[in-house]
Structure formats: C-alpha cells, structure tokens
Design an enzyme around this catalytic site. Structure first.
Site, PDB file in Angstrom:
ATOM      1  N   HIS A   1     -34.735  -8.958 -12.312  1.00 48.45           N
ATOM      2  CA  HIS A   1     -34.424  -7.967 -13.356  1.00 48.45           C
ATOM      3  C   HIS A   1     -33.959  -6.620 -12.802  1.00 48.45           C
ATOM      4  O   HIS A   1     -33.163  -5.938 -13.440  1.00 48.45           O
ATOM      5  CB  HIS A   1     -35.666  -7.722 -14.233  1.00 48.45           C
ATOM      6  CG  HIS A   1     -35.996  -8.892 -15.101  1.00 48.45           C
ATOM      7  ND1 HIS A   1     -36.972  -8.856 -16.080  1.00 48.45           N
ATOM      8  CD2 HIS A   1     -35.491 -10.153 -15.137  1.00 48.45           C
ATOM      9  CE1 HIS A   1     -37.052 -10.038 -16.673  1.00 48.45           C
ATOM     10  NE2 HIS A   1     -36.162 -10.843 -16.115  1.00 48.45           N
ATOM     11  N   ASN A   2     -34.480  -6.218 -11.650  1.00 47.68           N
ATOM     12  CA  ASN A   2     -34.193  -4.860 -11.143  1.00 47.68           C
ATOM     13  C   ASN A   2     -33.263  -4.865  -9.934  1.00 47.68           C
ATOM     14  O   ASN A   2     -32.939  -3.799  -9.417  1.00 47.68           O
ATOM     15  CB  ASN A   2     -35.499  -4.141 -10.764  1.00 47.68           C
ATOM     16  CG  ASN A   2     -36.557  -4.253 -11.850  1.00 47.68           C
ATOM     17  OD1 ASN A   2     -37.560  -4.948 -11.687  1.00 47.68           O
ATOM     18  ND2 ASN A   2     -36.319  -3.610 -12.968  1.00 47.68           N
TER      19      ASN A   2
ATOM     20  N   CYS B   1     -47.906  -0.501   3.468  1.00 46.34           N
ATOM     21  CA  CYS B   1     -48.878   0.516   3.871  1.00 46.34           C
ATOM     22  C   CYS B   1     -50.211   0.117   3.227  1.00 46.34           C
ATOM     23  O   CYS B   1     -50.376  -1.036   2.826  1.00 46.34           O
ATOM     24  CB  CYS B   1     -48.414   1.926   3.502  1.00 46.34           C
ATOM     25  SG  CYS B   1     -48.151   2.226   1.747  1.00 46.34           S
ATOM     26  N   GLY B   2     -51.156   1.046   3.102  1.00 46.85           N
ATOM     27  CA  GLY B   2     -52.456   0.665   2.551  1.00 46.85           C
ATOM     28  C   GLY B   2     -52.342   0.212   1.107  1.00 46.85           C
ATOM     29  O   GLY B   2     -52.851  -0.846   0.726  1.00 46.85           O
ATOM     30  N   THR B   3     -51.643   1.005   0.297  1.00 46.07           N
ATOM     31  CA  THR B   3     -51.490   0.674  -1.125  1.00 46.07           C
ATOM     32  C   THR B   3     -50.080   0.215  -1.490  1.00 46.07           C
ATOM     33  O   THR B   3     -49.865  -0.290  -2.587  1.00 46.07           O
ATOM     34  CB  THR B   3     -51.778   1.925  -1.970  1.00 46.07           C
ATOM     35  OG1 THR B   3     -50.844   2.952  -1.546  1.00 46.07           O
ATOM     36  CG2 THR B   3     -53.207   2.424  -1.769  1.00 46.07           C
TER      37      THR B   3
ATOM     38  N   ARG C   1     -28.592  -2.095 -16.968  1.00 47.16           N
ATOM     39  CA  ARG C   1     -29.712  -1.178 -16.698  1.00 47.16           C
ATOM     40  C   ARG C   1     -29.713  -0.707 -15.252  1.00 47.16           C
ATOM     41  O   ARG C   1     -29.973   0.470 -14.972  1.00 47.16           O
ATOM     42  CB  ARG C   1     -31.031  -1.889 -17.048  1.00 47.16           C
ATOM     43  CG  ARG C   1     -31.090  -2.164 -18.552  1.00 47.16           C
ATOM     44  CD  ARG C   1     -32.080  -3.224 -18.938  1.00 47.16           C
ATOM     45  NE  ARG C   1     -31.938  -3.554 -20.362  1.00 47.16           N
ATOM     46  CZ  ARG C   1     -32.417  -4.655 -20.917  1.00 47.16           C
ATOM     47  NH1 ARG C   1     -33.055  -5.547 -20.196  1.00 47.16           N
ATOM     48  NH2 ARG C   1     -32.254  -4.864 -22.202  1.00 47.16           N
TER      49      ARG C   1
ATOM     50  N   ARG D   1     -27.653  -8.456 -19.017  1.00 43.19           N
ATOM     51  CA  ARG D   1     -28.162  -7.190 -19.564  1.00 43.19           C
ATOM     52  C   ARG D   1     -28.866  -6.359 -18.493  1.00 43.19           C
ATOM     53  O   ARG D   1     -28.891  -5.128 -18.568  1.00 43.19           O
ATOM     54  CB  ARG D   1     -29.101  -7.455 -20.752  1.00 43.19           C
ATOM     55  CG  ARG D   1     -30.397  -8.148 -20.382  1.00 43.19           C
ATOM     56  CD  ARG D   1     -31.233  -8.469 -21.621  1.00 43.19           C
ATOM     57  NE  ARG D   1     -32.543  -8.988 -21.282  1.00 43.19           N
ATOM     58  CZ  ARG D   1     -32.806 -10.221 -20.877  1.00 43.19           C
ATOM     59  NH1 ARG D   1     -31.807 -11.099 -20.737  1.00 43.19           N
ATOM     60  NH2 ARG D   1     -34.039 -10.606 -20.614  1.00 43.19           N
ATOM     61  N   HIS D   2     -29.403  -7.031 -17.484  1.00 43.97           N
ATOM     62  CA  HIS D   2     -30.101  -6.302 -16.408  1.00 43.97           C
ATOM     63  C   HIS D   2     -29.112  -5.496 -15.563  1.00 43.97           C
ATOM     64  O   HIS D   2     -29.463  -4.438 -15.040  1.00 43.97           O
ATOM     65  CB  HIS D   2     -30.886  -7.272 -15.526  1.00 43.97           C
ATOM     66  CG  HIS D   2     -31.865  -8.096 -16.309  1.00 43.97           C
ATOM     67  ND1 HIS D   2     -32.951  -7.540 -16.959  1.00 43.97           N
ATOM     68  CD2 HIS D   2     -31.907  -9.423 -16.585  1.00 43.97           C
ATOM     69  CE1 HIS D   2     -33.619  -8.493 -17.578  1.00 43.97           C
ATOM     70  NE2 HIS D   2     -33.002  -9.654 -17.375  1.00 43.97           N
TER      71      HIS D   2
ATOM     72  N   ARG E   1     -54.236  -3.098   1.578  1.00 37.73           N
ATOM     73  CA  ARG E   1     -55.639  -2.949   1.181  1.00 37.73           C
ATOM     74  C   ARG E   1     -55.886  -3.490  -0.225  1.00 37.73           C
ATOM     75  O   ARG E   1     -57.019  -3.533  -0.680  1.00 37.73           O
ATOM     76  CB  ARG E   1     -56.044  -1.475   1.258  1.00 37.73           C
ATOM     77  CG  ARG E   1     -56.087  -0.956   2.695  1.00 37.73           C
ATOM     78  CD  ARG E   1     -56.413   0.524   2.758  1.00 37.73           C
ATOM     79  NE  ARG E   1     -56.417   0.982   4.155  1.00 37.73           N
ATOM     80  CZ  ARG E   1     -56.099   2.215   4.540  1.00 37.73           C
ATOM     81  NH1 ARG E   1     -55.754   3.119   3.653  1.00 37.73           N
ATOM     82  NH2 ARG E   1     -56.139   2.535   5.824  1.00 37.73           N
TER      83      ARG E   1
ATOM     84  N   GLY F   1     -47.180   4.852  -1.057  1.00 38.30           N
ATOM     85  CA  GLY F   1     -46.457   5.825  -0.225  1.00 38.30           C
ATOM     86  C   GLY F   1     -45.125   5.268   0.241  1.00 38.30           C
ATOM     87  O   GLY F   1     -44.111   5.982   0.251  1.00 38.30           O
TER      88      GLY F   1
ATOM     89  N   ASP G   1     -47.031   1.111   8.201  1.00 40.99           N
ATOM     90  CA  ASP G   1     -47.804   2.099   8.948  1.00 40.99           C
ATOM     91  C   ASP G   1     -48.996   1.356   9.558  1.00 40.99           C
ATOM     92  O   ASP G   1     -49.035   0.112   9.542  1.00 40.99           O
ATOM     93  CB  ASP G   1     -48.214   3.273   8.040  1.00 40.99           C
ATOM     94  CG  ASP G   1     -49.216   2.885   6.966  1.00 40.99           C
ATOM     95  OD1 ASP G   1     -49.574   1.693   6.874  1.00 40.99           O
ATOM     96  OD2 ASP G   1     -49.665   3.770   6.217  1.00 40.99           O
ATOM     97  N   HIS G   2     -49.965   2.110  10.096  1.00 40.81           N
ATOM     98  CA  HIS G   2     -51.125   1.485  10.739  1.00 40.81           C
ATOM     99  C   HIS G   2     -51.892   0.577   9.779  1.00 40.81           C
ATOM    100  O   HIS G   2     -52.346  -0.498  10.156  1.00 40.81           O
ATOM    101  CB  HIS G   2     -52.058   2.571  11.293  1.00 40.81           C
ATOM    102  CG  HIS G   2     -52.432   3.604  10.275  1.00 40.81           C
ATOM    103  ND1 HIS G   2     -51.544   4.569   9.849  1.00 40.81           N
ATOM    104  CD2 HIS G   2     -53.573   3.795   9.559  1.00 40.81           C
ATOM    105  CE1 HIS G   2     -52.135   5.319   8.928  1.00 40.81           C
ATOM    106  NE2 HIS G   2     -53.360   4.869   8.726  1.00 40.81           N
TER     107      HIS G   2
END
Ligand code: RB5
Length: 294
Positions: free
Chosen positions: A245-246, A212-214, A283, A279-280, A256, A217, A155-156
């Site tokens: 792992h994921n 994005c900022g954090t 899961r 094992r991953h 930010r 979102g 985003d911006h």
C-alpha cells in the site's frame, strides 16, 4: 543501479554467456563477468561464441578477466557452481553476503552450471538454456529486488537481530550489504539510518532494513532522507502492507519489541511483496508532493 558479476573458472564460456544473456534482458544493468583462474585478455571459447550468435547475442568482443575486489564492490555476485561460490566468499570475505551460486539465487541450490568444455556444441547450447532458465526463475523469486542488494543498518540495540536476519537472508539467497554498526558498543542510530537511507534513495541498494531498540528512532531518521519511505512494522502483515500500500523502501524493526522469528517473517514478507499501485499510487504521489514542497 543493478550491478551483477558472474563468476566461473576461466571466464571464457559460462560466465560470459550468462552476462550476455542478462545484458540483453536488463539493458540498464551493469553486468560483468570474471574468472577465478582466468587468462586475462583471452577470447571467449569458439563454441560459446557460436551459441551466443544463435541466440542473437555476441561474445566477439569478450576479453577474459580475473575476479578482483573492485568488480565486487556493491555488486551481486552469481557463480556457476557452489564451489565457485565458496571460493569467492573465501577470497573476498567483505562480499560474502552478496555471493551466491546462480542455482541458490534462483531458489534451486542443487542446480550447478558445469563446464561444457570439450563436450560439443549441444552441451554449450544446453548450458545457455539452463542459465537463461535459472535467471527467469530468479526474477520471479526476487520480484522488485531482482539483481539488487538489501542494505542493513542497526545501532547497538539492533546489532544481534541484524546479524540473525542477515544470516537468515543468506540462507534464502537474498544479497545483503551491511552498513554497520559492527558491535554492541553504544552508538547513535541516526548515523546508520542516514547511510542506509542515502544508499536506498541513490539506488545503490534496492531496499533497506533498519533496526534499533524500538525501530522508532530509525524510522524518524530515515524518513528525513528525500526519496525514502521508511515503515516501522512489528509483525508480518504490517510489513507486507507497507510494501503493497505504501511502496515503502525501508523496513524498520524494534529489536526490543519484536522477537527474531517474527522479525524474520516480517522482513521476508516485506522483501517479497510488490507495490499494488492503483489507488495507492495516487496516495504515494501525494507523499512525494509533500516531500517536494518541503
Ligand atoms: C538505544 O538505547 C535506543 O534508544 C535506540 O535503539 C532506539 O530504540 C531509538 O529509537
């Protein structure tokens, strides 16, 4: 879907040989070849056909074609020399982040595949060997993202960091595809999370990076797309473990919260790591089961 276009000058020797070699190794990939100055419909050079035959390949049905924007859509473009690379980027600016010389893509930017025309069969043989060797090196270098692009969205708030990261990846020979936004004008992050998430889930790109900022979102939104496993990471180790792992296929970053250097390291560690499995895998299968039941 892996989509690749090899480019040389006339599309009669180097790029058709590269395409034939890659098709044999990656039968599921869509592999094309084209020339910057091709005589459309012309056959492959006799020496190239003979070298292909020696390798158990065939260029008998090859017909030269001129490079067009349509061929480049969504594809990784690998050129035989840096001059070809620069010319493709100049003619097709929309494809710029996905155009590399084969040497640069293999991590050997000084390596050029020069035209063997008129230099005897031995030179053609050597050309095919060098193309095959660069493709092998590229495969090791790019791992799970070999022959695939990385979709970027922001985003911006994430726009500037996205620009820095795509430039850094171009330097590393990693093909990128930008899904927007295109400015710092205020916009809504779910729109870009959806576009990149769908491209990842549909196989149009091999992985995604959302900013994005954090990063929060973006990760909430992208994880709503079936097939997406988006991981928010603030630094390199988290990004690496999200892959190992994921089996995360989208990395989310907060512009930010994470500085450009750390974001660059996190992105490269994410893109260069493969899933550990074992094992991953059990899961991750359970995550898939939750998604299937929901
Ligand atoms: C935009 O100001 C901000 O809310 C957004 O970039 C992001 O941080 C959301 O999670």
């Amino acid at each position: 879907m892996k989509r690749v276009v090899f480019v040389c000058s006339g599309n009669t020797c180097r790029s058709p040989l590269a395409a034939a070699i890659l098709r044999a190794e990656e039968p599921d990939a869509d592999v094309q070849s084209a020339g910057l100055a091709a005589y459309d419909g012309g056959p492959a050079a006799e020496a190239a056909r003979s070298v292909a035959r020696e390798r158990g390949l065939s260029l008998e049905d090859h017909r030269a074609q001129t490079l067009r924007a349509q061929l480049l859509a969504g594809a990784v473009c690998l050129t035989m020399t840096r001059a070809h690379q620069d010319e493709v980027r100049r003619r097709f600016p929309d494809a710029e982040g996905r155009v590399f010389s084969l040497g640069a893509y293999a991590g050997e930017p000084a390596e050029e595949i020069e035209d063997p025309i008129g230099q005897g069969d031995g030179r053609y043989r050597e050309t095919a060997d060098r193309i095959a060797s660069l493709l092998r090196r590229a495969k090791v270098r790019h791992g799970w993202l070999y022959l695939q692009t990385v979709g970027f969205g922001s985003d911006h708030a994430g726009f500037s960091l996205k620009r820095e990261l795509t430039a850094a990846l171009r330097h590393e020979g990693v093909p990128t595809l930008d899904f927007g936004t295109d400015s710092v004008e205020s916009c809504d992050y779910p729109d870009f999370a959806l576009a990149v998430g769908r491209a990842v889930a549909g196989g149009d790109v091999g992985a995604g990076v959302l900013i994005c900022g954090t990063g929060i979102g973006m990760s909430i939104s992208a994880n709503k797309v079936p097939g997406v496993r988006a991981a928010l990471a603030a630094e390199g180790l988290g990004a690496e473990l999200a892959r190992r792992h994921n089996d995360a296929n989208v990395l989310c970053l907060g512009a930010r919260l994470t500085g450009p250097e750390v974001a660059r390291e996190a992105t490269l560690r994410f893109l260069r790591q493969s899933f550990d499995g074992g094992r991953h895998a059990r899961r991750v299968d359970k995550i898939r089961a939750i998604e299937a039941e929901s």
